[in-house]
Design an enzyme around this catalytic site. Structure first.
Site, PDB file in Angstrom:
ATOM      1  N   ASP A   1       0.906  -0.979  -0.095  1.00 56.76           N
ATOM      2  CA  ASP A   1      -0.006  -0.096  -0.016  1.00 56.76           C
ATOM      3  C   ASP A   1       0.791   1.217  -0.006  1.00 56.76           C
ATOM      4  OD1 ASP A   1      -2.692   1.551   0.628  1.00 56.76           O
ATOM      5  OD2 ASP A   1      -1.092   1.974   2.166  1.00 56.76           O
TER       6      ASP A   1
ATOM      7  N   LYS B   1      -2.731   5.855  -3.963  1.00 55.16           N
ATOM      8  CA  LYS B   1      -3.974   6.646  -3.618  1.00 55.16           C
ATOM      9  C   LYS B   1      -3.928   7.926  -4.563  1.00 55.16           C
ATOM     10  CE  LYS B   1      -3.750   4.857   1.180  1.00 55.16           C
ATOM     11  NZ  LYS B   1      -2.416   4.464   1.004  1.00 55.16           N
TER      12      LYS B   1
END
Length: 293
Positions: A45, A75
């Site tokens: 991530d 993101k």
């Protein structure tokens, strides 16, 4: 070993545990990612705002693990919200990561002061999903009102909502709302690392309840916390740059907490947030230029 998985609401499987690289300096990211993948992790991530997407990609390549065997999540930062802006943010991310497709692409924050930009950004994620450029889409740090507004104006239900969750801050009502929509709760700071560098007054790693439970199984407080999350159906992304800690955090699949032990940890909730208040996230205070690839 084969990592247990959770199934997202679109049928895509995500490993139950991944490596987070928030605040991991670029110079240390390559080694951390490579160490994690060699240990057995299959989920990384990252985020555009972390400034280490390029190094995540390099770590993946240097690990020797095939790209198709690794679940990559990144993101979009608020500075790149807006339909066309977010499409371009995707191009920046894939170029830095050195991949053609992202497994999970999410909005990093809600932008309450300009929620129209948030909606437009999510609509861009929907387009990327339709085009096959991403396998799943989601959000991060979205509170109930943000989720309700988003769902009202978009078509695809987020697969995940990545939020601060650890024994001292559990956001139980938000977790319930996520579950009600089929959204997987993904925990950032799952072992309460934020309690170590913010003035919280309590460090999760020193919590007597967690230490006592860990002693029964020969596990650390961190391992107990990660096991608690996974048994409660929460996906976790602990972060570390130390190979021994990375391996320790992964070693949580050979024991199981009892119902009473889960309840003891549930009772530790203080309701005190460690991260910034979601309503405080504005372009004026948190905006920053995300560099081109």
């Amino acid at each position: 070993m084969t990592v247990p998985t959770f199934t997202l609401n679109n049928g895509v499987e995500i490993p139950a545990i991944g490596l987070g690289v928030f605040q991991t300096p670029p110079a240390e990211t390559v080694a951390a990612v490579s160490a994690a993948l060699r240990t057995g992790y299959r989920h990384i991530d990252t985020a555009a705002a972390y400034g280490n997407e390029r190094e995540v990609g390099q770590g993946l390549r240097e690990s020797g693990v095939a790209r198709e065997d690794v679940f990559i999540e990144t993101k979009v930062w608020i500075s790149d919200y807006g339909y066309n802006e977010t499409l371009h943010a995707f191009e920046k991310s894939v170029a830095k990561l050195g991949v053609d497709q992202i497994d999970l692409f999410i909005l990093h924050q809600a932008l309450p002061s300009a929620f129209d930009k948030t909606i437009a950004a999510y609509q861009a994620l929907e387009t990327l999903l339709t085009d096959g450029r991403v396998r799943s889409i989601g959000v991060s740090n979205f509170m109930p009102e943000h989720l309700s507004d988003l769902l009202e104006h978009t078509d695809v239900v987020p697969t995940v909502n990545q939020i601060e969750v650890h024994p001292y801050f559990q956001q139980k009502q938000l977790q319930t709302l996520d579950r009600g929509h089929g959204i997987l709760t993904q925990a950032w700071s799952p072992i309460g690392g934020i309690t170590s560098y913010r003035e919280s007054g309590r460090r999760s790693f020193d919590e007597p309840v967690l230490l006592a439970i860990g002693e029964r199984y020969g596990k650390s407080a961190a391992q107990v916390m990660l096991r608690w999350h996974i048994q409660k159906g929460i996906q976790v992304i602990p972060k570390s740059t130390k190979p021994d800690r990375i391996a320790e955090n992964f070693d949580v699949f050979d024991f199981e907490l009892t119902g009473d032990e889960l309840a003891q940890i549930d009772a530790l909730d203080t309701g005190k947030r460690g991260g910034p208040e979601p309503e405080a996230i504005t372009l004026e205070t948190f905006g920053r230029v995300i560099p081109e690839a």
